[in-house]
Motif scaffolding. Sequence first.
Motif, mmCIF file in Angstrom:
data_model
loop_
_atom_site.group_PDB
_atom_site.id
_atom_site.type_symbol
_atom_site.label_atom_id
_atom_site.label_comp_id
_atom_site.label_asym_id
_atom_site.label_seq_id
_atom_site.Cartn_x
_atom_site.Cartn_y
_atom_site.Cartn_z
ATOM 1 N N PHE A 83 0.858 -1.201 0.000
ATOM 2 C CA PHE A 83 0.000 0.000 0.000
ATOM 3 C C PHE A 83 0.888 1.244 0.000
ATOM 4 O O PHE A 83 1.753 1.398 0.857
ATOM 5 N N ALA A 114 -2.594 4.544 -3.742
ATOM 6 C CA ALA A 114 -3.867 5.182 -3.403
ATOM 7 C C ALA A 114 -3.860 6.637 -3.886
ATOM 8 O O ALA A 114 -2.811 7.188 -4.209
ATOM 9 N N ASP A 115 -5.024 7.260 -3.918
ATOM 10 C CA ASP A 115 -5.093 8.639 -4.394
ATOM 11 C C ASP A 115 -6.424 9.274 -4.029
ATOM 12 O O ASP A 115 -7.452 8.594 -4.014
ATOM 13 N N VAL A 116 -6.399 10.549 -3.728
ATOM 14 C CA VAL A 116 -7.647 11.326 -3.620
ATOM 15 C C VAL A 116 -7.453 12.623 -4.396
ATOM 16 O O VAL A 116 -6.322 13.038 -4.638
ATOM 17 N N GLY A 121 -21.609 -1.439 -3.033
ATOM 18 C CA GLY A 121 -20.177 -1.692 -3.217
ATOM 19 C C GLY A 121 -19.901 -3.158 -3.478
ATOM 20 O O GLY A 121 -19.063 -3.518 -4.312
ATOM 21 N N VAL A 164 -12.280 3.919 -7.925
ATOM 22 C CA VAL A 164 -12.925 4.601 -6.796
ATOM 23 C C VAL A 164 -13.892 5.661 -7.297
ATOM 24 O O VAL A 164 -13.751 6.192 -8.399
ATOM 25 N N ALA A 207 -12.545 -1.473 -3.427
ATOM 26 C CA ALA A 207 -12.912 -1.669 -2.017
ATOM 27 C C ALA A 207 -14.303 -1.107 -1.816
ATOM 28 O O ALA A 207 -14.537 0.060 -2.093
ATOM 29 N N GLY A 208 -15.214 -1.921 -1.389
ATOM 30 C CA GLY A 208 -16.566 -1.424 -1.123
ATOM 31 C C GLY A 208 -17.267 -2.434 -0.260
ATOM 32 O O GLY A 208 -17.284 -3.628 -0.567
ATOM 33 N N ASN A 209 -17.840 -1.941 0.836
ATOM 34 C CA ASN A 209 -18.439 -2.856 1.790
ATOM 35 C C ASN A 209 -19.944 -2.660 1.895
ATOM 36 O O ASN A 209 -20.648 -3.424 2.543
ATOM 37 N N ASN A 237 -3.202 -6.711 2.173
ATOM 38 C CA ASN A 237 -2.820 -5.358 1.814
ATOM 39 C C ASN A 237 -1.903 -4.880 2.927
ATOM 40 O O ASN A 237 -2.357 -4.566 4.025
ATOM 41 N N HIS A 263 -24.340 8.282 -2.688
ATOM 42 C CA HIS A 263 -23.518 7.061 -2.610
ATOM 43 C C HIS A 263 -23.822 6.046 -3.713
ATOM 44 O O HIS A 263 -22.947 5.684 -4.510
ATOM 45 N N PHE A 317 -7.867 3.406 10.755
ATOM 46 C CA PHE A 317 -7.051 2.718 9.772
ATOM 47 C C PHE A 317 -5.614 3.203 9.907
ATOM 48 O O PHE A 317 -5.092 3.932 9.088
ATOM 49 N N TYR A 364 -14.994 9.964 -2.181
ATOM 50 C CA TYR A 364 -15.889 10.283 -1.058
ATOM 51 C C TYR A 364 -15.707 11.710 -0.563
ATOM 52 O O TYR A 364 -16.270 12.101 0.435
ATOM 53 N N PHE A 372 -10.835 -5.528 -1.262
ATOM 54 C CA PHE A 372 -10.336 -5.376 0.104
ATOM 55 C C PHE A 372 -11.471 -5.654 1.080
ATOM 56 O O PHE A 372 -12.495 -4.966 1.045
ATOM 57 N N TYR A 401 -21.951 4.669 -7.634
ATOM 58 C CA TYR A 401 -21.657 3.332 -8.159
ATOM 59 C C TYR A 401 -22.301 3.128 -9.533
ATOM 60 O O TYR A 401 -21.730 2.467 -10.414
ATOM 61 N N ASN A 409 -7.325 0.706 -9.426
ATOM 62 C CA ASN A 409 -8.215 0.728 -8.265
ATOM 63 C C ASN A 409 -9.356 1.687 -8.588
ATOM 64 O O ASN A 409 -9.154 2.895 -8.684
HETATM 65 C C1 LIG Z 1 -7.723 -0.575 1.230
HETATM 66 C C2 LIG Z 1 -8.575 0.543 0.714
HETATM 67 C C3 LIG Z 1 -8.029 1.439 -0.180
HETATM 68 C C4 LIG Z 1 -8.795 2.503 -0.652
HETATM 69 N N1 LIG Z 1 -8.196 3.412 -1.482
HETATM 70 C C5 LIG Z 1 -8.894 4.492 -1.864
HETATM 71 C C6 LIG Z 1 -8.266 5.505 -2.633
HETATM 72 O O1 LIG Z 1 -7.080 5.429 -2.935
HETATM 73 N N2 LIG Z 1 -9.003 6.577 -3.021
HETATM 74 C C7 LIG Z 1 -10.331 6.703 -2.690
HETATM 75 O O2 LIG Z 1 -10.932 7.693 -3.084
HETATM 76 N N3 LIG Z 1 -10.954 5.745 -1.955
HETATM 77 C C8 LIG Z 1 -10.264 4.671 -1.522
HETATM 78 N N4 LIG Z 1 -10.869 3.733 -0.743
HETATM 79 C C9 LIG Z 1 -12.308 3.888 -0.416
HETATM 80 C C10 LIG Z 1 -13.174 2.977 -1.259
HETATM 81 O O3 LIG Z 1 -13.018 3.284 -2.639
HETATM 82 C C11 LIG Z 1 -14.663 3.089 -0.864
HETATM 83 O O4 LIG Z 1 -15.099 4.398 -1.030
HETATM 84 C C12 LIG Z 1 -14.863 2.668 0.552
HETATM 85 O O5 LIG Z 1 -14.322 1.374 0.751
HETATM 86 C C13 LIG Z 1 -16.370 2.666 0.930
HETATM 87 O O6 LIG Z 1 -17.100 1.852 0.045
HETATM 88 P P1 LIG Z 1 -18.602 1.499 0.362
HETATM 89 O O7 LIG Z 1 -19.323 2.778 0.579
HETATM 90 O O8 LIG Z 1 -19.121 0.735 -0.822
HETATM 91 O O9 LIG Z 1 -18.582 0.632 1.623
HETATM 92 C C14 LIG Z 1 -10.136 2.663 -0.251
HETATM 93 C C15 LIG Z 1 -10.689 1.739 0.660
HETATM 94 C C16 LIG Z 1 -9.924 0.693 1.145
HETATM 95 C C17 LIG Z 1 -10.526 -0.253 2.139
#
Ligand SMILES: Cc1cc2nc3c(=O)[nH]c(=O)nc-3n(C[C@H](O)[C@H](O)[C@H](O)COP(=O)(O)O)c2cc1C
Length: 462
Positions: free
Chosen positions: A10, A58-60, A234, A136, A228-230, A397, A155, A369, A139, A246, A159, A134
């Motif tokens: 990571f 990762a990136d925002v 997601g 995304v 990654a989406g829970n 990870n 939200h 985290f 958020y 993830f 998707y 990845n």
């Molecule tokens: C290991 C991991 C890495 C993530 N990396 C990024 C990222 O780099 N940029 C980003 O905008 N969101 C990242 N996220 C957020 C996810 O894209 C997602 O918004 C978040 O898991 C919530 O998803 P959900 O609303 O479907 O549960 C990451 C999440 C996890 C768990």
Amino acid sequence: MSRELIYNAFLHLTPNHHSHGYWRTAEGDVQRGYSKLQPYVDVVTTLERGRIDNLFIADVVGVYDLEFGDGDATIRAGSQFPEPDPVSIVSALGLVTEHLGIAVTSNIIQNHPFSFARQLSSLDHFTDGRVGWNIVTSYLKNGFRNFGYEDIVGHDARYEWAQEYIDVAYKLWEHSWEDGAVLHDAATNRFFDPEKIHTIDHVGERYRVQGPHIVEPSPQRTPVLFQAGNSPAGREFAVRNAEVTFLPSATPDAARRDIAVLDALARERGRDPRSLKKIVTLSTVIGATEDEAKRKQAHLHEHIDYAALRAFLSGGSGIDLSSIDPSTTLRELQERSEFGEHVRSSFRAAVDGHGEDVTFADYLRDNAFLPGRFAGTPDQIADEVERWAAAGVDGFNVVPVTTLGWWDEWVDQVVPVLQSRGLAQREYAPGTLRQKLFRNGDALDPTHHAHGVRIGETAATR
Ligand SMILES: Cc1cc2nc3c(=O)[nH]c(=O)nc-3n(C[C@H](O)[C@H](O)[C@H](O)COP(=O)(O)O)c2cc1C
């Protein structure tokens, strides 16, 4: 080794990824080099020495606490700010490595899918098939405001948007060029066969793309897809699109349950669950003795910048946590009427897990985290890896304490123990990143959704 575990490194091109405040220590000082190329070259060289499968960047695209505050807390601390563009570094890292996968994060608001698909196809060529994406949806409200939107999109709607975005990309990557379109045949004066290259004529909710794809198919065509989406939306997105996902699981038992849920959903949707790798966070502090590891962990925790951490979590969760006194207990927080029901319920869940007298600061330290959730010797870390593997996870990870420098510790001290126990590979398998991870060829799994988004064969371009 009965089953190959995969290890994802990571990384984030920023002063502080998750160790908010640690840059002020002697060990964290290395993060000052975050905007230079050489420290990342050193990282990937180390990762290949340790036979790590994949680098994950990762990136925002925004500032965390512009949601509730003025941006000061995260900007002052350099917490996921600034953010050099990760796509820009992939060619350079690809050139100095031979086997390492390189997955970049890119969100759906920052690019048009036509230009993004073109970028990733180019990088897949330049790395001989080692790139991943990845996916995304972003958020951060500030992220949306940087790209012309007044507010963050809801939200589930994000998707839906992501699905159209990636469907455009699939059409370009998978279906615009048939196999056999590349001829290089001087005798017939055809570099390419126009009969086998097609427009995609996509007309959707957000995008209209004619095509054809203007890069020839790369070794993997579609890059390896990470997500990654829970949430329910997601998870649907994951079983339709992702190849590595993830898990949110905090314990091996939780992982067992989370895997069962995802696998069942995958089967319901016609997807082979084995074509979706489920990995968990592994965040360790390494010591030659347990005492040393605990001392290092305490040192890490002493240097947390709580203002920056709260701002980071607020921006990420959409809940303003910055006004909470760190000494407030979870009991008080679960009863605060000014929080909405979903916030109170998340504090109630925290009480269930940790007890009501735990302070907000301790809760953040132990559960946010953060790197360093587990402190131990290489042997203890290998025991931990075995516990998770027994629960059925496909890999890890690995979250470093500092994104630069720290990897030497992991590779020199932990990897040899993992290898001697058959928990990590000693050599890379040949081939593309997808072939290395799945040992089943370069192409997407036949049960993957992209096989269903075929375009008509009528619109040949000349
Ligand atoms: C290991 C991991 C890495 C993530 N990396 C990024 C990222 O780099 N940029 C980003 O905008 N969101 C990242 N996220 C957020 C996810 O894209 C997602 O918004 C978040 O898991 C919530 O998803 P959900 O609303 O479907 O549960 C990451 C999440 C996890 C768990």
